[in-house]
Each structure stands twice: as structure tokens, then as C-alpha cells.
Design an enzyme around this catalytic site. Structure first.
Site, mmCIF file in Angstrom:
data_model
loop_
_atom_site.group_PDB
_atom_site.id
_atom_site.type_symbol
_atom_site.label_atom_id
_atom_site.label_comp_id
_atom_site.label_asym_id
_atom_site.label_seq_id
_atom_site.Cartn_x
_atom_site.Cartn_y
_atom_site.Cartn_z
ATOM 1 N N GLU A 191 0.825 -1.219 0.000
ATOM 2 C CA GLU A 191 0.000 0.000 0.000
ATOM 3 C C GLU A 191 0.856 1.265 0.000
ATOM 4 O O GLU A 191 0.402 2.331 0.410
ATOM 5 C CB GLU A 191 -0.971 0.025 1.200
ATOM 6 C CG GLU A 191 -1.594 -1.298 1.597
ATOM 7 C CD GLU A 191 -2.515 -1.889 0.548
ATOM 8 O OE1 GLU A 191 -2.685 -1.270 -0.511
ATOM 9 O OE2 GLU A 191 -3.026 -3.000 0.771
ATOM 10 N N GLY B 55 -12.315 5.352 -19.006
ATOM 11 C CA GLY B 55 -13.738 5.633 -19.134
ATOM 12 C C GLY B 55 -14.163 5.990 -20.559
ATOM 13 O O GLY B 55 -15.322 6.319 -20.794
ATOM 14 N N ARG C 229 5.588 8.867 -5.925
ATOM 15 C CA ARG C 229 4.637 8.710 -7.021
ATOM 16 C C ARG C 229 4.265 10.060 -7.634
ATOM 17 O O ARG C 229 3.940 11.000 -6.907
ATOM 18 C CB ARG C 229 3.386 8.023 -6.476
ATOM 19 C CG ARG C 229 2.234 7.976 -7.465
ATOM 20 C CD ARG C 229 1.221 6.928 -7.093
ATOM 21 N NE ARG C 229 0.185 7.399 -6.206
ATOM 22 C CZ ARG C 229 -1.126 7.117 -6.395
ATOM 23 N NH1 ARG C 229 -1.495 6.396 -7.425
ATOM 24 N NH2 ARG C 229 -2.014 7.546 -5.549
ATOM 25 N N ASP D 177 -4.785 -6.960 2.999
ATOM 26 C CA ASP D 177 -6.023 -7.141 2.252
ATOM 27 C C ASP D 177 -7.233 -7.297 3.165
ATOM 28 O O ASP D 177 -8.321 -6.823 2.855
ATOM 29 C CB ASP D 177 -5.925 -8.399 1.373
ATOM 30 C CG ASP D 177 -4.648 -8.395 0.568
ATOM 31 O OD1 ASP D 177 -4.682 -7.923 -0.564
ATOM 32 O OD2 ASP D 177 -3.603 -8.838 1.087
ATOM 33 N N TRP E 14 -0.744 5.084 0.106
ATOM 34 C CA TRP E 14 -1.479 5.567 -1.062
ATOM 35 C C TRP E 14 -2.981 5.315 -0.904
ATOM 36 O O TRP E 14 -3.748 5.461 -1.825
ATOM 37 C CB TRP E 14 -0.905 5.044 -2.369
ATOM 38 C CG TRP E 14 -1.205 3.616 -2.745
ATOM 39 C CD1 TRP E 14 -1.809 2.650 -1.989
ATOM 40 C CD2 TRP E 14 -0.928 3.012 -4.013
ATOM 41 N NE1 TRP E 14 -1.906 1.481 -2.699
ATOM 42 C CE2 TRP E 14 -1.380 1.673 -3.941
ATOM 43 C CE3 TRP E 14 -0.347 3.459 -5.200
ATOM 44 C CZ2 TRP E 14 -1.252 0.788 -5.019
ATOM 45 C CZ3 TRP E 14 -0.238 2.571 -6.258
ATOM 46 C CH2 TRP E 14 -0.675 1.261 -6.160
ATOM 47 N N ASP F 201 -1.392 -0.463 -9.850
ATOM 48 C CA ASP F 201 -1.743 -1.842 -9.562
ATOM 49 C C ASP F 201 -1.845 -2.599 -10.879
ATOM 50 O O ASP F 201 -2.596 -2.196 -11.770
ATOM 51 C CB ASP F 201 -3.115 -1.903 -8.878
ATOM 52 C CG ASP F 201 -2.985 -2.067 -7.392
ATOM 53 O OD1 ASP F 201 -2.027 -2.727 -6.950
ATOM 54 O OD2 ASP F 201 -3.840 -1.544 -6.672
#
Lengths: 244, 534
Positions: free
Chosen positions: B189, B258, B241, B464, B404, B350
Site C-alpha cells: 500500500e 472511461g 509517485r 487485504d 497511497w 496496480d
């Protein structure tokens, strides 16, 4: 200009904290009872409801519950974000006995439990008396954890769990580890050999107009709803309605 | 020479979902879907880039749980069965859609499934980790790994040994599959807190990634913001990042996936088709699930959907790759003017979002890497190690404790939905440390029990579970997994302490939770590690 975006970010966090505070009072008592998540039964029920077809697998057996107590004195402090700490604790029967011997058998239920939150930023060795300042938070007798609003980024804290005597004296039962809240802004400490480049920072504000990565995540949540694959990508997080 | 660098980073991770105790597991499907839709397409694109001698650089993190599942016989066997089932569906779909606008798409899915089978069985002998070993050896892909079970390390720091065990077990797993140490570590993460870097340093790990503010809010203001790494006081590098490149890929307003020409994720025949037809390919109880056969494009904002056209999807992905590259060039031009060294843009994602969610994502990535190689000379792809070789001198600061996740700190993994887990996880960590110290030279069954206790603890610590509890989907499963592993730990702890080990139960646990076969519980004792460090 740089200041502006951090101000916006800080405001949104402050707002969130404000909302948190509002609901927190209402649900202060509830926060201690909540660890008992009893969903496994629900899961079995839902599966069972669907069984119009022969199910080859046996329904998953219910999991035995975890112990509520481990019989050990513990007070653990964690920094959740720049403004909030979380503490959980367990007072062993032995520790309780020591207290009762000292103050009489009626003292334990009678004396109010309290968290004393010390700001020990910059303190070399904290001894209980050399904190910068402290704040007392009354907690319920059944509570075994607490979300603590400190509202101060980049500060170091230590917490005592204790009981308040009728005289007003605070008696420490347990002392926590030390935890430091994260920074929430760009540092004022500059590095002479690596003096910051204002134009680099300007590019960040110019391009993002105040969008922080968490905001990006919330955008995605609105679009996507349920996370495909159940992966833990931040982009997919379904933001919980703040603690209610 | 390029004016600036771009480090593309994909982090591939799934929690350990292996359920031999059930004939059918919904959670194992996460793995199967990710293999078919993300990992194999990623392998294909990397193979094509290598075949065409495209000069590219990519960093891929494979989490230790994912590596363990990909290399596991039982799951390989089950995946193949799943794949064959889907192939059967693929053939039926090709027949069913004849003379409809969906026919080409059905054939595309069937052909991809045939390709996946070929890649899985013939090319890599069912173990896809081998593919990544080849990529690593090619010099184009820097493969790294993460903490053992993707534990959320900042909230584990009250017991440094527990963090060390997560890191060491991750490094061991990587060494087992790749025959060398990973160059850096993906912090689960992207969650960092001061002191973690010291543990990374012990294992020769040279870098990690943080979110933007992990660097921007560091103890001292970083000269280059997020456009160069910093060194932690330990000497381990932190790469921050870049927000803009993340936003471009994922933002609702500006994000690529999208686009109306792209495939619609939420229209799947598992939900749309007649029950009797689809029944053999969904959950045996009749619960409808995704099959991966999706025939529509996003089309627009309403529920009205038009048939998917692969060519349009690809053309759009090409255009988006061009747009992404153009924006990076623009960014680099600006930054190069104000910095005295080439700026570095770090873009971590990811992996599972590519292919599984954004169907055209892998193609976009390939198109992007080809364009960067052939169509411009402003931006050059690089790996973190490559950058550190070019620029070994960096500012020393302590990054900001961050992740993040939503709001950027630890709240997603520590809030009212999941805060209850920590008193149990910490207790177990504390007891594991005590066991490791009191039984330093255990052998035989006792040693196996200690290792299994460590395994159960590691599995309970997976980030998780806390994440799923916070998102309020599949919560029951996450709670069950947390409790089950903790209770397994507690049972073993009692049996070890009371010297009454039950070999049959131990064996059952070893078979069920069988990962990390070269795990060494003595890491919890806090002594110098047994594994060699460079």
C-alpha cells in the site's frame, strides 16, 4: 501559490475531522462494543438461501471467536493520521488487584477511568512529569480502545491509562509506547546543500489545482462502486461514510 | 540523451486464496481471472516487446503470496480446469453469437483463451513465475517483490521483528524463484513510516516507493520535489509517485479507461444470459459471477450499451498512449528547464487494473512503450536501479509516514471497521517473538509447528483483510480469514508451550496454508538473519 493547495488539503482533512468529531460524541459508547463482528453466520445464511441446486461443498463451519482478553497488561498507541491516534488496552486482573489493594476493594468500580494524552515532542526520556502538555479524556469503564483526536501533525505522544481518585489525583495503571503523528504539510526545514526549487513545486500546483491522491481515489469510488477482483488498490477504495 | 526519465511500475498482488478444503472457491476465482485477464496479457506484451527488440524498461513487483500461488501445483491444476471450462464456454459463445454484432468479440475471447492455455501449459509449464524470470534476465524488466503477505508494516512497527519477518520472508520467496535478491521492495500500500528503511537496508534492498506526499512532506523539503528520489538516513532510496500520471490514467474526468470506445466491465454474460445456458460456468450454487465474456463498449453515461468493436478500442488505446507520452514530454520539458539534472517521473499502478478492469490497458502499455522508444527523444524509460546508477548522489531526508490509501495516511487500515484486529495481531506477534527466543534450536515436529505458527501469523497480517473490512464488500471472508489464521496461531502456540503437539492437525495446516516453504521462524528472535545479504 504552493501554500494554497496545502491549505485546501488541510481544510478538507479538517472538515473530515470535524464530521468525525460530531458523530463521535453520539457514538462514543458504541466504539468499544464494536469489535464483535458476527458476520460469518450471515455468510452461511446467504449461501444456504441460494441452495435450490445441490451444493457439492459443505457449508463453511463457523469460526470460533477470538478471546476478548489475553490476560496481559497492554496499552498500545498508534498514529492513524496527522490528527488522530488510536489506543487499545487491556488491564490484567493482577494489575487490578494491585490497585484494589492500594485503594480498597470499592475503588476500582468507583474511580473514573481516564486517558491522559501527553505531548512529549522533543522530550528525551519521558518520565511522566516532563511532558510539554497533556490532555485528559474520560473513557467509559467498559472501553478497551479509543480513537483520540489530537489535531496536531508531526508531534510525539504518549498515553497513560489511569483512574481518577476522588481527590482529583490521577493514578497511572498503564503507559503506552510513543507514537508520532505524520506531517500534513511541506516542511519548513530547508536543506542548504539541497535548497528547494520553487519552480518544481510550482509545476505541482499548476498541474493539479489542489487534487490530492486521496481525492482521486474518491472520484474512482463514485464511478466504480464495488472493486473488481477485491484488490487493494487505492483507486478502488470504497470510502466508508465517516465512522457512522 | 533524454531530457528526463519515466519509471513505469506495476505492482501485482493478490492475497493468498487457496482453498483445497472446498470443491469450488469464489475467492480462488480472483486469481484465475487475474491470470487470464492481467498476468498472461502482460506476459504477452513483454514477449512481443522483447521479440521486436524494443528498448524498454519496466519495473514489476510480484508479491510473495502471488508468486507462491502461481508456483503452486494445486492452484495450477485448478486454474487449468477453470481455463478449460472457459474455453468450452468460448466455443459455445462463438456458435451462439454467429450472425450477430458480437461474433467477432466472441471469437476474440476464444482465441485469447486458446492463447492463454498455450502460454500457461506449453510455454511456461504451468508456472508463470518462470516468464518473469526470463524478463528479469533480459535486463529490460526489473522484477522486485513486496512484504511476505502484504502486511501493513507501519501498524506492525510496535514489534520490529514482525516487520523483519515480513521483509525477510518476502526476500526469501523472491530468491527461491529468481535466484537472486530483489533490488528494491514494494512497500504494501506504499505505506511507509520512519524506521522501515532500516529493516530494508538489512536485506540489501535499495529502494521503495511512497505516495506523492511521502516525499513532499518529508522532514526536510526535497529540492526536486517528487522528481528525484531521496535517501532515507539509512541510505535506502525513496521514490515518490507522480500524481499527474496517475490521474491521467485513472481519474473520472480525465482518465483514459472511461472512454466510450473501451469495453464495458459491468456487462458480463455471467449476469446477462439465460440461467440454464450459463449455469455450468458460474458458481455451482447458481450464484451469478463474472465470466470475462463482455460484449459491450462503454458507449456513454446511460445504461444503453452498443456492441464492442475491438479495433476502435485499440485505436483509442493508441491515441491515449500518444496523449500520455505527449503529457510526459511536456512535463519533462518544463522540469528540465528548472532542474539541473534530468527529472524522473515515477508512475506506479496496480497491475490488476490493466486487463481485468481496463481491458485495453495492457495494449495501452505496450503502445506507450513502443512510442516512447520510437517516436520521440525527450523521455526515456528507466528502472529505479538504473536511475540510482546514473545519479548515486541524492538528498538525505526522512520521508513522511504515509500510504497511497484514501486520505493518504493509515486510516483505511485503521478505522472503526477494522481497528479490532490489531490487539490480536500484536498479541500474536509478541508471542511469536517470545517463542522464537525460547525455542531457538527447535527440530522436527516442534520446528515445523513454530514455522507454521509464523506462517499463520503472516497470513493474518495481510493488509487485504483490513482493506476489505473497510470497503464493506466480502467482509465476511476477510473477517473469517483474520480470525482463522489467528486461531490457528493460538492453537499452535498452546501446543508448543504445553508440549502437546498434534502432528495430524499440524500437517493439515501445513497442507492448507502451504506457502513459504523455506520460511525460518528464528527471524522473530531478532537475531542476525540466516540468509545471505549482499
Amino acid at each position: 501559490m504552493t501554500a494554497l493547495i496545502w491549505a485546501i488539503a488541510a481544510m478538507s482533512v479538517a472538515l473530515a475531522v470535524g464530521i468525525f468529531l460530531l458523530v463521535r460524541n453520539k457514538d462514543g459508547a458504541r466504539q468499544t462494543a464494536k469489535p464483535e463482528v458476527r458476520k460469518p453466520e450471515l455468510f452461511d445464511f446467504e449461501l444456504a438461501r441460494e441452495i435450490d441446486f445441490p451444493a457439492p461443498e459443505s457449508p463453511r463451519e463457523a469460526v470460533v471467536e477470538l478471546p476478548r482478553k489475553y490476560g496481559r497488561d497492554r496499552l498500545v498507541l498508534m498514529a492513524r493520521d496527522p490528527y488522530w491516534l488510536y489506543a487499545y488496552w487491556e488491564v490484567s486482573a493482577a494489575r487490578q488487584d494491585v490497585f484494589s489493594e492500594q485503594f480498597g476493594p470499592a475503588a476500582w468500580p468507583a474511580f473514573r477511568p481516564m486517558l491522559r494524552v501527553y505531548d512529549i515532542t522533543g522530550v528525551d526520556k519521558f518520565n511522566g512529569g516532563n511532558a510539554q502538555s497533556y490532555v485528559d479524556i474520560p473513557v467509559s469503564a467498559e472501553a478497551d480502545s479509543w480513537h483520540i483526536e489530537v489535531g496536531q501533525a508531526d508531534r510525539t505522544f504518549c498515553v497513560d491509562l489511569g483512574r481518577v481518585l476522588p481527590t482529583g489525583e490521577f493514578v497511572t495503571l498503564l503507559r503506552s509506547n510513543v507514537a508520532t503523528t505524520p506531517r500534513a504539510t511541506i516542511s519548513d526545514r530547508l536543506d542548504e546543500e539541497w535548497m528547494w526549487l520553487e519552480d518544481v513545486y510550482r509545476s505541482l500546483t499548476r498541474m493539479h489545482t489542489g487534487v490530492s491522491s486521496p481525492l482521486l481515489i474518491e472520484e474512482m469510488r463514485e464511478r466504480m462502486g464495488v472493486a473488481p477482483l477485491g484488490i487493494s488498490s487505492p483507486e478502488f477504495i470504497a470510502r466508508r461514510e465517516e465512522d457512522n | 540523451m533524454a531530457k528526463g526519465y519515466l519509471a513505469l511500475v506495476l505492482h501485482a498482488h493478490l492475497p493468498y486464496v487457496r482453498h483445497p478444503e472446498h470443491a469450488y472457491s469464489l475467492e480462488e476465482r480472483w486469481l484465475y481471472e487475474a491470470i487470464t485477464e492481467t498476468y498472461i496479457p502482460l506476459i504477452w506484451l513483454l514477449e512481443r516487446l522483447l521479440r521486436d527488440h524494443v528498448p524498454f524498461k519496466l519495473t514489476v513487483s510480484l508479491s510473495p503470496t502471488l508468486m507462491s500461488m502461481l508456483a503452486d501445483d494445486f492452484l495450477q491444476h485448478r486454474y487449468l480446469a477453470h481455463l478449460d471450462k472457459m474455453l468450452e464456454l468460448g466455443e459455445r459463445e462463438v456458435r451462439r453469437t454467429r450472425d450477430t454484432p458480437f461474433h467477432d468479440t466472441a471469437r476474440m475471447y476464444r482465441d485469447r483463451l486458446h492463447g492463454a492455455r498455450d502460454t500457461f501449459v506449453r510455454r511456461y509449464d504451468r508456472n508463470l513465475v518462470r516468464a518473469f524470470k526470463g524478463f528479469l534476465e533480459s535486463g529490460h524488466v526489473e522484477v522486485i517483490t513486496s512484504a511476505a503477505t502484504h502486511g501493513y508494516l507501519p501498524l506492525m512497527m510496535v514489534h520490529g521483528e514482525a516487520v523483519r519477518a515480513q521483509v525477510e520472508t518476502g526476500v526469501r520467496t523472491f530468491r527461491k524463484h529468481f535466484g537472486r535478491n530483489p533490488a528494491g521492495l514494494w512497500l504494501p500500500e506504499c505505506s511507509y513510516t520512519a524506521g522501515l528503511d532500516e529493516i530494508l537496508k538489512e536485506y540489501g534492498l535499495r529502494y521503495f516507493f511512497t505516495d506523492t506526499h511521502g516525499l513532499l512532506f518529508a522532514s526536510h523539503r526535497p529540492r526536486f520535489g517528487i522528481f528525484a528520489p531521496v535517501f532515507c538516513p539509512s541510505g535506502v532510496a525513496a521514490f515518490g509517485r507522480d500524481l499527474e500520471s496517475s490521474k491521467q490514467v485513472w481519474s473520472v474526468q480525465e482518465g483514459y479507461p472511461g472512454d466510450y470506445n473501451y469495453r464495458e466491465y459491468y456487462r458480463d454474460i455471467g449476469f446477462d444470459l439465460d440461467f440454464d445456458y450459463i449455469k455450468p460456468y458460474i458458481h455451482p450454487t447458481g450464484l451469478r459471477v463474472n465470466t470475462g465474456f463482455k460484449y459491450y463498449r462503454i458507449t456513454g453515461k446511460t445504461n444503453h450499451k452498443e456492441p464492442y468493436v475491438q479495433e476502435w478500442g485499440r485505436n483509442t488505446a493508441d491515441a491515449h498512449a500518444g496523449n500520455f507520452m505527449f503529457n510526459r514530454e511536456h512535463q519533462v520539458h518544463y522540469l528540465a528547464r528548472v532542474m539541473e539534472r534530468p527529472p524522473l517521473i515515477v508512475a506506479p499502478y496496480d497491475a490488476e487494473l490493466f486487463g481485468h478492469w481496463w481491458f485495453e490497458g495492457p495494449y495501452w502499455l505496450e503502445s506507450l512503450m513502443r512510442k516512447i522508444a520510437h517516436d520521440q527523444d525527450t523521455v526515456e524509460l528507466i528502472t529505479p536501479s538504473g536511475y540510482l546508477r546514473h545519479f548515486p548522489c541524492n538528498q538525505v531526508v526522512t520521508p513522511c509516514s504515509s500510504s497511497w490509501g484514501n486520505k493518504g495516511y493509515h486510516e483505511v487500515w485503521l478505522n472503526r471497521s477494522n481497528d479490532w484486529i490489531y490487539r490480536h495481531l500484536h498479541w500474536a506477534a509478541e508471542q511469536m517473538i517470545a517463542l522464537a527466543r525460547e525455542y531457538p534450536q527447535a527440530e522436527g515436529v516442534q520446528r515445523r509447528a513454530l514455522n507454521q505458527a509464523a506462517r499463520e501469523l503472516l497470513l493474518a497480517q495481510a493488509s487485504d483483510w483490513a482493506f476489505i473490512m473497510a470497503t464493506e464488500t466480502m467482509v465476511e471472508y476477510a473477517v473469517r480469514r483474520t480470525k482463522t489464521h489467528l486461531l490457528n496461531f493460538k492453537g499452535l502456540w498452546h501446543q508448543i508451550r504445553e508440549d502437546r503437539l498434534e502432528p495430524y492437525w499440524l500437517e493439515e495446516l501445513e497442507n492448507q496454508n502451504n506457502l513459504f516453504d523455506d520460511l525460518d521462524y528464528s527471524v522473530y528472535a531478532g537475531a542476525e538473519s540466516a540468509i545471505s545479504k549482499p
